[in-house]
Design a protein around this motif. Structure first.
Motif, short mmCIF file in Angstrom:
data_model
loop_
_atom_site.label_atom_id
_atom_site.label_comp_id
_atom_site.label_asym_id
_atom_site.label_seq_id
_atom_site.Cartn_x
_atom_site.Cartn_y
_atom_site.Cartn_z
N TYR A 127 12.87 -32.80 -67.00
CA TYR A 127 12.82 -32.79 -65.54
C TYR A 127 13.71 -33.90 -64.99
O TYR A 127 14.01 -34.87 -65.67
CB TYR A 127 11.38 -32.96 -65.03
N VAL A 128 14.09 -33.73 -63.74
CA VAL A 128 14.87 -34.74 -63.03
C VAL A 128 13.92 -35.87 -62.66
O VAL A 128 12.94 -35.65 -61.94
CB VAL A 128 15.54 -34.14 -61.76
N PRO A 129 14.18 -37.09 -63.16
CA PRO A 129 13.30 -38.21 -62.83
C PRO A 129 13.61 -38.74 -61.43
O PRO A 129 14.64 -38.44 -60.86
CB PRO A 129 13.63 -39.24 -63.91
N GLY A 130 12.68 -39.52 -60.92
CA GLY A 130 12.92 -40.20 -59.66
C GLY A 130 12.09 -39.68 -58.51
O GLY A 130 11.27 -38.78 -58.65
N GLU A 131 12.35 -40.28 -57.36
CA GLU A 131 11.62 -39.98 -56.13
C GLU A 131 11.65 -38.49 -55.81
O GLU A 131 12.70 -37.87 -55.84
CB GLU A 131 12.25 -40.76 -54.98
N GLY A 132 10.47 -37.93 -55.53
CA GLY A 132 10.37 -36.52 -55.15
C GLY A 132 10.41 -35.57 -56.32
O GLY A 132 10.28 -34.37 -56.14
N GLY A 133 10.59 -36.10 -57.53
CA GLY A 133 10.66 -35.25 -58.72
C GLY A 133 9.28 -34.86 -59.22
O GLY A 133 8.25 -35.30 -58.70
N PRO A 134 9.24 -34.04 -60.27
CA PRO A 134 7.97 -33.50 -60.75
C PRO A 134 7.25 -34.35 -61.80
O PRO A 134 6.29 -33.89 -62.40
CB PRO A 134 8.40 -32.16 -61.35
N ALA A 135 7.68 -35.59 -62.03
CA ALA A 135 7.05 -36.42 -63.07
C ALA A 135 5.54 -36.52 -62.88
O ALA A 135 4.77 -36.40 -63.84
CB ALA A 135 7.68 -37.81 -63.11
N GLY A 136 5.09 -36.75 -61.65
CA GLY A 136 3.65 -36.88 -61.38
C GLY A 136 2.89 -35.60 -61.68
O GLY A 136 1.79 -35.64 -62.24
N SER A 150 17.57 -35.45 -72.09
CA SER A 150 18.46 -34.33 -72.40
C SER A 150 19.44 -34.30 -71.23
O SER A 150 19.09 -33.87 -70.14
CB SER A 150 17.68 -33.03 -72.50
N GLY A 151 20.64 -34.80 -71.46
CA GLY A 151 21.56 -34.98 -70.34
C GLY A 151 20.98 -36.04 -69.43
O GLY A 151 20.61 -37.13 -69.88
N GLU A 152 20.82 -35.70 -68.16
CA GLU A 152 20.24 -36.63 -67.18
C GLU A 152 18.77 -36.36 -66.92
O GLU A 152 18.17 -36.97 -66.04
CB GLU A 152 21.04 -36.58 -65.89
N GLN A 153 18.18 -35.45 -67.69
CA GLN A 153 16.78 -35.11 -67.47
C GLN A 153 15.87 -35.83 -68.47
O GLN A 153 16.19 -35.90 -69.66
CB GLN A 153 16.58 -33.60 -67.58
N ALA A 154 14.76 -36.35 -67.96
CA ALA A 154 13.78 -37.01 -68.82
C ALA A 154 13.03 -35.97 -69.64
O ALA A 154 12.85 -34.82 -69.21
CB ALA A 154 12.79 -37.79 -67.94
N ILE A 155 12.58 -36.37 -70.82
CA ILE A 155 11.81 -35.49 -71.69
C ILE A 155 10.39 -36.02 -71.76
O ILE A 155 10.15 -37.22 -71.94
CB ILE A 155 12.40 -35.45 -73.12
N ALA A 156 9.42 -35.11 -71.62
CA ALA A 156 8.01 -35.44 -71.77
C ALA A 156 7.37 -34.41 -72.70
O ALA A 156 7.90 -33.30 -72.84
CB ALA A 156 7.29 -35.47 -70.42
N GLU A 157 6.26 -34.79 -73.30
CA GLU A 157 5.58 -33.90 -74.25
C GLU A 157 4.09 -33.85 -73.97
O GLU A 157 3.50 -34.82 -73.49
CB GLU A 157 5.76 -34.39 -75.69
#
Length: 161
Positions: A127-136, A150-157
């Motif tokens: 996912y795209v990290p940062g403000e307004g992104g879906p990390a939460g 992966s490129g500019e996207q953060a990886i979570a598991e």
């Protein structure tokens, strides 16, 4: 936040494959304007699904007869040479006017169930990290950042128990 319910008066949520009968509706599905930089449109996802064949698993999210979202999983992808093949969530688009009702959670749970059915033990997401992104959103579902990208996207598991 209200969540979808399953009862005798309300149809169950379900995933459906993309077909000639529903592709036009799928292509019309739009996220909120402030989210467009965070997720590719359904048309791009379907082009990628075609190009990557068996790796991609595109599905539409329905609540009764209403199309409320699009989800695409990936299977057997290696992000870094020497890594084990991974499976996970590639794309999640929930229609702008249906967000906040549990449809995204349902879609992610269905991807996790399909990965488990195929013998997987964890779900990856980028996912795209940062403000307004879906990390939460992903954190609330139990995903933990790996620290990788992966490129500019953060990886979570998410470990499947």
């Amino acid at each position: 936040m209200s969540t979808p319910t399953e009862s005798s008066s309300a149809p169950a949520l379900r995933l459906e494959p993309v077909t000639p009968q529903n592709i036009d509706a799928a292509l019309e599905l739009k996220v909120r304007p402030d989210q467009e930089h965070l997720v590719a449109p359904v048309a791009r996802s379907l082009a990628e699904a075609y190009a990557y064949g068996g790796t991609a698993w595109p599905r539409l999210v329905y609540d009764g007869e209403r199309l409320v979202g699009f989800v695409m999983a990936f299977f057997d992808v290696v992000f870094q040479p020497g890594d084990q093949p991974l499976a996970g969530l590639w794309r999640l688009n929930i229609a702008a006017d249906t967000q906040g009702r549990g449809y995204g959670r349902f879609a992610v749970e269905q991807v996790a169930a399909e990965i488990r059915r195929r013998g997987g033990t964890r779900v990856c997401v980028t996912y795209v990290p940062g403000e307004g992104g879906p990390a939460g959103f992903y954190a609330r579902l139990g995903f933990r950042p790996t620290g990788g990208f992966s490129g500019e996207q953060a990886i979570a598991e998410l470990e499947l128990g």
